[in-house]
Structures are given as structure tokens and as C-alpha cells.
Design an enzyme around this catalytic site. Structure first.
Site, PDB file in Angstrom:
ATOM      1  N   GLU B  60       0.816  -1.219   0.000  1.00 66.25           N
ATOM      2  CA  GLU B  60       0.000   0.000   0.000  1.00 66.25           C
ATOM      3  C   GLU B  60       0.848   1.267   0.000  1.00 66.25           C
ATOM      4  O   GLU B  60       0.565   2.225  -0.718  1.00 66.25           O
ATOM      5  CB  GLU B  60      -0.961   0.002   1.199  1.00 66.25           C
ATOM      6  CG  GLU B  60      -2.122  -0.987   1.083  1.00 66.25           C
ATOM      7  CD  GLU B  60      -1.754  -2.418   1.457  1.00 66.25           C
ATOM      8  OE1 GLU B  60      -0.607  -2.645   1.884  1.00 66.25           O
ATOM      9  OE2 GLU B  60      -2.610  -3.309   1.329  1.00 66.25           O
ATOM     10  N   HIS B 129     -11.234  -4.974  10.103  1.00 66.54           N
ATOM     11  CA  HIS B 129     -11.770  -4.724   8.765  1.00 66.54           C
ATOM     12  C   HIS B 129     -13.080  -3.945   8.793  1.00 66.54           C
ATOM     13  O   HIS B 129     -13.837  -3.978   7.828  1.00 66.54           O
ATOM     14  CB  HIS B 129     -12.031  -6.054   8.035  1.00 66.54           C
ATOM     15  CG  HIS B 129     -10.807  -6.661   7.424  1.00 66.54           C
ATOM     16  ND1 HIS B 129      -9.669  -6.925   8.139  1.00 66.54           N
ATOM     17  CD2 HIS B 129     -10.539  -7.063   6.153  1.00 66.54           C
ATOM     18  CE1 HIS B 129      -8.774  -7.480   7.340  1.00 66.54           C
ATOM     19  NE2 HIS B 129      -9.267  -7.567   6.140  1.00 66.54           N
TER      20      HIS B 129
END
Lengths: 322, 325
Positions: B60, B129
Site C-alpha cells: 500500500e 476490517h
């Protein structure tokens, strides 16, 4: 090496040296604030490698950025004014020592988060490739950055996408106060990380400006011929502390003195020029004098530049040209 | 007018961008061959090819930084970070680099890029998440944060984001991709920074965004049954945010509840509350109430998750107990 090139190299190295010495003095006088990381001792790398770049090429570097900026041709007046926090500085006093920028020179900044500019360097190379432009990216970073994940993410992306970028590792052997032997599992072999990404790499003496130039030239030629990314590890040493706030308790004075005595890149290059009858002592003295005048002028320029007002602070937070 | 869902509206906007601007390219994890984790980029790889739709490694920080760098050379990258939870791996690039480049270079460099990412809970995905970090990004000068709740705004805000030369965090809620709505045929843009009154009312102002809009709408219906008229505001953009429209509503209803899916501590909703009370103090007939997720890491079990996030029941309770309606 011809006389003119030798003069230029020496002039640029002495310019960086004297600029940095002036910065150190002005820091002690309170004219320059914040973190100040001097490039003294490492001048051969910036001068030897940047002299081989063309104007289409991009440079991006770490927070010890004065040397690269000046070698690229940044106006020393504007650089010094920036360090003084004045309105004529490169960013009107909003960046400071660690964040010098000059987009006209494709000088894409000093960046102050260790390893943080490496992915950005990859992106600049991606931009060059996507727009089918000429040019490459020269990305400088230190031995400290090698232990950051971003170094490895960037190496992988650059190799995966076959980008025109030179990862230039300036190994001055200390990440702040921690010697590379205390931070890296394989300190002699940092350049070998490149092997894992299928990338050519080399390790050179970064104190010898001609060696630096030759290795940069070779790397740049490879990329200009369509080659992919490369890594150069240049062994070097900073003669001053990590920053001006450095207590200097992590290394012996003898070690510093030995490097200064035996490997000072300016003295080494002068010796080379004398031995090979390229320059005379009179000529090197003259260069010294010219630089002295230049530095005096840039200090005066910075001193006389006005302080910014709050309208500067509130400007350019967002790009308002849509 | 065409009826479509939010996913389709985004896909339409991305295709437009790719068709109209040679410098646009998409980058992210599994957005290409796989078709996109939430299928927003479905078929784009087939139609535009690997040069325009770049599948990245799971790195990322690396690919967000690469997008920043490319935007500094004139490209217009649209990056997808699979979820806002993973954006933490790139937060140095977003906060220290993308947000600062224009400022620290005093305008010499710009970072015209879009980061699309997925926020919120509801998927039974547990603590790592299910988070809602858009408020974090909204707190950073140099970033803009948009969070549409319906297809019309999603397309309009995506178009505005494409025409904006700043780093934009474009927040999509995983539970809203299937929300359908009318999208006008003629080209339009939705201005960044302008909240919208999506339901007019007189007794209570409900402020929400993104995944909290359906909850707000449900609360509005329930209160209507009790003859309480709610004005519902979708702020749509977290930074910048034009408060005037909010103030006007508060001056009319004199009562406010704010729904924020983030935890109570340090919530963006609490920031909105403080701005309202400072500017509309004399108009308030009750404390401003903020309903957040409970200060608990998200549990996996659906039974528990549904109680941790702000839900209709909890919002109604708070409206009754704190605001007194």
C-alpha cells in the site's frame, strides 16, 4: 579530465562545503532554526553524480538535501533565504532546511521521513514512462532507509514495472547515531539487496568524485539505452553530526579525524588535479575565493530578505487552480 | 434519468475519466484481472488494458507513493485501497507526503490524485476490517475527503474530484454499493464541500454521511410516525465542509442529532457538534447529541456488530433521552 570540468567540480564541491559551514555558523547564531543536517564530507556524491544528469532528469532526495540542491543549480541565495525562514526562500519559508524544492530544475524535494520519498521516486519514474518522456529519476537515500519497508516496496515496484530510476544509496554508515553494523544484519552487502529484485547494482568509493562520476555515467547510459532500474551504493562519511543537535557520543573523534585526514573528497580531488597537472594551487585558491564571495552574498541576501506574513502561511494549502 | 446503483455510478465515472483524459490511470490491488474486490472496476481491465488498469502488489505504501509521484509529473492516478483499514499501511504517504507536497513546495508541485477506499462496518469482518477512518483524513490540511451515500452524488463527486488538483480521499461504504437511485443523463458535477438537505423537516436536524444515511432515513421514518418532522442532512464531504446550510437548518429546528460510525472518542461528528454549538448556541433548545459506534473493537458476531454501530434503536433512544423528543 579537462581543466574546465575540473574547475566546475571543485567549485561545486567547495560551494557546498562553504555553504554548509556558513549554515552551521548561522545556526549557532540563531539565524537558522529547526533541524539542520549538513552534507560536509559527502560532497563528491552530489557533484559527481548530478553533473551527469540532463535537465529532463528528476532528482528527489532525503532531508540532508542542500548538497543535491546546490549541485543541481539551485540559487544559493534562495536556498539560504529558505533556511532563514524568509520570504525570498524557495518555499517562502514554509519548507526549511529539510524541504528544498525547485520544480524548474526538476528538483522534487528534500523529504524528511526516512524512506518516504522512495515510493514517490518510483511514481515519478512511472510518470516519465507513461508519458513517454525523456529522462530518469535519481533518488538519493541513506543507509538508514534500507531498513524501511518502503525501500523494499519501491525496489520491487521499480523492477516489476521496469522504470527509469537510479536508487542512489549514500552509505555514510550512521542512521542518526546508529552505525550500520548495529542496524543491518549484513552491513557490508547493502547493495546486494538489488539482486533479489533482479536489479544491477554496484558499490563504490563515494569520496572520490571521479569514481562517482564514472559509475553514475555508466548507470545513466544503461537507462538511456532502455535499461531498467539500478542501484548504486556509495560509501561515504559525514564529518559533522547527524544534525546540529548531535551530542557526538556514538563515535570516536579519532574515527572522524581519520576520515577527514585521509578521505576528504575536496582534498582528494585537489591532489588529483595537482598530480595530473590539471589545476594549479593558485587556481584552486582562486576558486576558494570566488565561492567565499558567493557565500557572503547569499548570507546578505538571506539577512536582507523580509520575513513572511501570515498570508504566506495560509497560502498553497490546496491547489486552487482547477 | 437512469436508474443505477452506486457501484454502477462509480464505474460509469471511472470509464468517463479513462475515456476523456489520457493521463488518467487506475491502480490498486486486484482491480484488474480479478475485477475489483468490490467489483467497482469490473471489466475495466478487459476494456482498457493493463497500461491503464494496473494491478499492484500488496504494497500500500509503495503504490500510493507511486501514485503521488506520478501525479507530480502530470498524471491523474485513481488509486484504490481495498479498504480504509489497509490505508493505515500507506498513511505516511497520504498524510506526510500527499497532503504536504503542495504546501511545502509553496505551490511548485501538486498532487492531483484520487484515493478510492472502502470504509465502515456491516460485513461481519471483525475488528481490523470494520473501521471508519475518514474523519482522520478529514482532519489533515491538504487533503479533501468526500463520502457519497447514493449513486447521484457518487458520480457527481467523482467528476468533481477528477477536476480537482488536490489529493482526494474518496470514501465508499461497503454496505452502500447496491443502493440504487436516479442519475441524470446530462453531465453534472456535485460540488466538493456542499452538504445537502435530503429531507426537509422542522423539529430535529439529523446530520449524517455515508453508511449512516440509511440509519438516519430509518430514524426519520420512525419519528414521522410520532409526528416528529426531521430535517435530514447528508454532509457528503468531510473536508472542506460548508457549515452555512447546517446552521440554517439548526436555526430552524433548534435540535440536532449527529450520526457518526466512528468511535465516540475523537469523532468527526463531535467536531461538527462543536462548530454548531459555537455558532448556533442561542438557537439550541437541547444539547447536541452525537451517536457513535461504541468504544469497542468490532466483534465478529452479527448479533454483536449490529449493536456496536449506531442503529435506529440507539439513535431513537438518544433522541428521547438526551434531546427530549
Amino acid at each position: 579530465m579537462d581543466k574546465e570540468t575540473a574547475k566546475k567540480y571543485l567549485f561545486d564541491m567547495i560551494k557546498i562545503r562553504q555553504f554548509e559551514e556558513a549554515c552551521g555558523r548561522m545556526y549557532m547564531q540563531g539565524k537558522i532554526k529547526g533541524f539542520l543536517h549538513l552534507y560536509i564530507g559527502e560532497e563528491a556524491i552530489a557533484v559527481g553524480s548530478i553533473s551527469e544528469l540532463s535537465k529532463d532528469d528528476y532528482i528527489i532526495t532525503h532531508y540532508r538535501d542542500h548538497g543535491h540542491a546546490l549541485a543541481r543549480g539551485m540559487d544559493p541565495n534562495k536556498a539560504m533565504a529558505e533556511l532563514y525562514g524568509k520570504v525570498d526562500g524557495t518555499s517562502r519559508g514554509k519548507g526549511g532546511s529539510m524541504h528544498l524544492f525547485d520544480s524548474d530544475l526538476n528538483f522534487m524535494g528534500g523529504h524528511a521521513i526516512v524512506g518516504g520519498h522512495l515510493p514517490i521516486a518510483v511514481g515519478i519514474a512511472l510518470g516519465i514512462k507513461k508519458q513517454k518522456r525523456k529522462g530518469l529519476v535519481m533518488c538519493y537515500f541513506g543507509d538508514g532507509a534500507v531498513n524501511e519497508g518502503e525501500f523494499h516496496e519501491s525496489m520491487n515496484l521499480a523492477a516489476l514495472w521496469d522504470l527509469p530510476i537510479i536508487f542512489y544509496l549514500e552509505n555514510n554508515q550512521y542512521g542518526m547515531g546508529t552505525h550500520v553494523k548495529r542496524s543491518s544484519a549484513n552491513p557490508e552487502m547493502l547493495y546486494k539487496f538489488a539482486d533479489l529484485y533482479g536489479m544491477p547494482s554496484t558499490k563504490i568509493d563515494g569520496m572520490d568524485v571521479i569514481t562517482v562520476r564514472d559509475s553514475a555515467r555508466e548507470a545513466i547510459e544503461k537507462i538511456r539505452k532502455g535499461g531498467g532500474p539500478l542501484l548504486i551504493e556509495a560509501m561515504t562519511y559525514r564529518f559533522r553530526g547527524h544534525s546540529m543537535a548531535d551530542p557526538s557520543e556514538y563515535r570516536e573523534n579519532e574515527e572522524v579525524q581519520q576520515w577527514q585526514k585521509e578521505k576528504d573528497p575536496i582534498e582528494l580531488f585537489k591532489d588529483y588535479c595537482y598530480t595530473n597537472n590539471i589545476l594549479t594551487e593558485q587556481e584552486t585558491n582562486q576558486i576558494n575565493g570566488e565561492v567565499k564571495t558567493l557565500i557572503k552574498e547569499c548570507l546578505e541576501f538571506a539577512e536582507n530578505s523580509p520575513l513572511p506574513d501570515m498570508s504566506v502561511a495560509e497560502d498553497k494549502i490546496y491547489n486552487t487552480n482547477n | 434519468m437512469a436508474e443505477m446503483n452506486l457501484r454502477q455510478a462509480l464505474s460509469k465515472g471511472l470509464r468517463e475519466a479513462l475515456d476523456n483524459n489520457d493521463n488518467v490511470f487506475l491502480m490498486g490491488e486486484d482491480i484488474g484481472l480479478y475485477g475489483g474486490p468490490y467489483a467497482v472496476t469490473k471489466d475495466l481491465y478487459k476494456d482498457y488494458g493493463p497500461e491503464k488498469i494496473i494491478d499492484t502488489p500488496i504494497a500500500e505504501s509503495g503504490f500510493v507513493g507511486a501514485a503521488i509521484g506520478s501525479s507530480m509529473t502530470g498524471m491523474k492516478p485513481i488509486v484504490e485501497i481495498m479498504t480504509i483499514n489497509f490505508s493505515l499501511l500507506a498513511i505516511d504517504q497520504i498524510v506526510n507526503h500527499a497532503a504536504k507536497m503542495h504546501y511545502m513546495s509553496d505551490g511548485q508541485l501538486s498532487v492531483p490524485m484520487i484515493i478510492r477506499t472502502v470504509t465502515g462496518a456491516g460485513g461481519r469482518l471483525a475488528a481490523t476490517h470494520s473501521q471508519s477512518f475518514e474523519g482522520w483524513y478529514a482532519s489533515v490540511p491538504g487533503l479533501k475527503v468526500v463520502a457519497p451515500s447514493n449513486p447521484n452524488d457518487a458520480l457527481g463527486l467523482l467528476r468533481s474530484s477528477l477536476n480537482d488538483n488536490n489529493p482526494i480521499i474518496f470514501v465508499e461504504h461497503s454496505m452502500l454499493y447496491g443502493v440504487t437511485g436516479e442519475v441524470p443523463e446530462p453531465y453534472y458535477e456535485t460540488p466538493i464541500g456542499l452538504p445537502k438537505v435530503i429531507q426537509e423537516g422542522t423539529d430535529l436536524t439529523i446530520i449524517a454521511w455515508s453508511g449512516m444515511i440509511p440509519v438516519a432515513q430509518d430514524v426519520e421514518l420512525k419519528l414521522k410516525e410520532e409526528n416528529i418532522s426531521c430535517e435530514l442532512i447528508d454532509i457528503r464531504t468531510l473536508n472542506p465542509i460548508d457549515f452555512e446550510l447546517i446552521f440554517e437548518s439548526v436555526k430552524k429546528t433548534n435540535k440536532v442529532v449527529i450520526l457518526d460510525e466512528y468511535w465516540e472518542t475523537g469523532s468527526f461528528g463531535a467536531y461538527i457538534s462543536s462548530v454548531i454549538q459555537e455558532n448556533c448556541f442561542d438557537y439550541l433548545d437541547a444539547p447536541i447529541s452525537v451517536v457513535n459506534s461504541m468504544n469497542i473493537p468490532m466483534p465478529y458476531s452479527a448479533e454483536l456488530e449490529d449493536q456496536v454501530v449506531p442503529n435506529t434503536k440507539r439513535v431513537l433512544e438518544k433522541i428521547k433521552n438526551k434531546i427530549g423528543l
